[in-house]
Write a protein that holds these residues in place. Sequence first.
Motif, PDB file in Angstrom:
ATOM      1  N   HIS A   1       0.798  -1.212   0.000  1.00 60.97           N
ATOM      2  CA  HIS A   1       0.000   0.000   0.000  1.00 60.97           C
ATOM      3  C   HIS A   1       0.831   1.263   0.000  1.00 60.97           C
ATOM      4  O   HIS A   1       0.286   2.356   0.039  1.00 60.97           O
ATOM      5  CB  HIS A   1      -0.910  -0.003   1.235  1.00 60.97           C
ATOM      6  CG  HIS A   1      -1.838  -1.179   1.285  1.00 60.97           C
ATOM      7  ND1 HIS A   1      -2.888  -1.318   0.409  1.00 60.97           N
ATOM      8  CD2 HIS A   1      -1.859  -2.267   2.079  1.00 60.97           C
ATOM      9  CE1 HIS A   1      -3.520  -2.444   0.684  1.00 60.97           C
ATOM     10  NE2 HIS A   1      -2.922  -3.046   1.678  1.00 60.97           N
ATOM     11  N   THR A   2       2.154   1.128  -0.053  1.00 59.13           N
ATOM     12  CA  THR A   2       3.012   2.307   0.069  1.00 59.13           C
ATOM     13  C   THR A   2       3.832   2.554  -1.182  1.00 59.13           C
ATOM     14  O   THR A   2       4.875   3.185  -1.122  1.00 59.13           O
ATOM     15  CB  THR A   2       3.950   2.139   1.280  1.00 59.13           C
ATOM     16  OG1 THR A   2       4.731   0.948   1.104  1.00 59.13           O
ATOM     17  CG2 THR A   2       3.164   2.067   2.571  1.00 59.13           C
TER      18      THR A   2
ATOM     19  N   SER B   1       3.555   4.558  -3.564  1.00 55.41           N
ATOM     20  CA  SER B   1       3.769   5.969  -3.895  1.00 55.41           C
ATOM     21  C   SER B   1       4.837   6.633  -3.039  1.00 55.41           C
ATOM     22  O   SER B   1       5.194   7.786  -3.300  1.00 55.41           O
ATOM     23  CB  SER B   1       2.456   6.739  -3.768  1.00 55.41           C
ATOM     24  OG  SER B   1       1.976   6.660  -2.436  1.00 55.41           O
ATOM     25  N   SER B   2       5.343   5.947  -2.038  1.00 53.37           N
ATOM     26  CA  SER B   2       6.406   6.514  -1.207  1.00 53.37           C
ATOM     27  C   SER B   2       7.793   6.047  -1.631  1.00 53.37           C
ATOM     28  O   SER B   2       8.791   6.467  -1.043  1.00 53.37           O
ATOM     29  CB  SER B   2       6.187   6.159   0.267  1.00 53.37           C
ATOM     30  OG  SER B   2       6.338   4.765   0.482  1.00 53.37           O
ATOM     31  N   TYR B   3       7.873   5.215  -2.664  1.00 59.91           N
ATOM     32  CA  TYR B   3       9.134   4.652  -3.106  1.00 59.91           C
ATOM     33  C   TYR B   3       9.593   5.270  -4.419  1.00 59.91           C
ATOM     34  O   TYR B   3       8.820   5.333  -5.393  1.00 59.91           O
ATOM     35  CB  TYR B   3       9.025   3.147  -3.314  1.00 59.91           C
ATOM     36  CG  TYR B   3       8.893   2.343  -2.047  1.00 59.91           C
ATOM     37  CD1 TYR B   3       7.651   2.120  -1.462  1.00 59.91           C
ATOM     38  CD2 TYR B   3      10.012   1.802  -1.430  1.00 59.91           C
ATOM     39  CE1 TYR B   3       7.530   1.385  -0.303  1.00 59.91           C
ATOM     40  CE2 TYR B   3       9.901   1.062  -0.267  1.00 59.91           C
ATOM     41  CZ  TYR B   3       8.659   0.856   0.290  1.00 59.91           C
ATOM     42  OH  TYR B   3       8.549   0.126   1.440  1.00 59.91           O
TER      43      TYR B   3
ATOM     44  N   SER C   1       9.351   9.334  -6.285  1.00 58.79           N
ATOM     45  CA  SER C   1       8.171   8.653  -5.743  1.00 58.79           C
ATOM     46  C   SER C   1       6.867   9.225  -6.294  1.00 58.79           C
ATOM     47  O   SER C   1       5.893   8.487  -6.491  1.00 58.79           O
ATOM     48  CB  SER C   1       8.170   8.733  -4.218  1.00 58.79           C
ATOM     49  OG  SER C   1       8.163  10.087  -3.791  1.00 58.79           O
TER      50      SER C   1
ATOM     51  N   ASN D   1       0.868   5.548  -9.860  1.00 60.17           N
ATOM     52  CA  ASN D   1       0.797   5.240  -8.426  1.00 60.17           C
ATOM     53  C   ASN D   1      -0.550   4.649  -8.036  1.00 60.17           C
ATOM     54  O   ASN D   1      -0.626   3.864  -7.091  1.00 60.17           O
ATOM     55  CB  ASN D   1       1.111   6.487  -7.602  1.00 60.17           C
ATOM     56  CG  ASN D   1       2.608   6.767  -7.539  1.00 60.17           C
ATOM     57  OD1 ASN D   1       3.435   5.944  -7.939  1.00 60.17           O
ATOM     58  ND2 ASN D   1       2.977   7.950  -7.042  1.00 60.17           N
TER      59      ASN D   1
ATOM     60  N   ASN E   1      -0.084   1.060  -8.908  1.00 62.88           N
ATOM     61  CA  ASN E   1       1.105   0.401  -8.337  1.00 62.88           C
ATOM     62  C   ASN E   1       2.012  -0.190  -9.404  1.00 62.88           C
ATOM     63  O   ASN E   1       2.520  -1.320  -9.256  1.00 62.88           O
ATOM     64  CB  ASN E   1       0.711  -0.698  -7.333  1.00 62.88           C
ATOM     65  CG  ASN E   1       0.291  -0.147  -5.987  1.00 62.88           C
ATOM     66  OD1 ASN E   1       0.049   1.053  -5.857  1.00 62.88           O
ATOM     67  ND2 ASN E   1       0.191  -0.994  -4.998  1.00 62.88           N
TER      68      ASN E   1
ATOM     69  N   ASP F   1      13.227   3.077  -0.593  1.00 60.29           N
ATOM     70  CA  ASP F   1      12.387   3.748   0.399  1.00 60.29           C
ATOM     71  C   ASP F   1      12.841   5.193   0.558  1.00 60.29           C
ATOM     72  O   ASP F   1      13.347   5.599   1.599  1.00 60.29           O
ATOM     73  CB  ASP F   1      12.452   2.993   1.723  1.00 60.29           C
ATOM     74  CG  ASP F   1      11.445   3.509   2.728  1.00 60.29           C
ATOM     75  OD1 ASP F   1      11.528   3.107   3.899  1.00 60.29           O
ATOM     76  OD2 ASP F   1      10.595   4.331   2.343  1.00 60.29           O
TER      77      ASP F   1
END
Length: 123
Positions: free
Chosen positions: A27-28, A30-32, A53, A74, A77, A100
């Motif tokens: 679920h993350t 968009s932070s990578y 990101s 995003n 994914n 990350d």
Amino acid sequence: QVRLVESGGGLVQTGGSLRLSCAASGHTFSSYAMGWFRPAPGRERAYVAAITSNGDGTYYDGSVKGRFTISRDNGGNTVYLQMNSLKPEDTAVYYCAADDAKIWRGPVEYRYWGQGTQVTVSS
């Protein structure tokens, strides 16, 4: 934990095009920051392209600049690598990876890697 699965590789003639996809779980996404890599002389994994990101910044190795385009969705994914004007020297296994961080760093910083997809360009 992020799981990455590449697809879209194959055999193409010189001058042809391929579009690689890298689907990410979790679920993350968009932070990578995301990167595409391939082996290079003396290096197991060398940068092909990278994207921030949120997708507002990109980087390309000089050997692919103007021919390859990295993008990301995003919401879906997924990160893509559009490869045009392919050359025999582009033949390699292509890996996508997730870092990350908001912006790309060195290859050793990437925590998550896909299994790779083979691209073969015939002359």
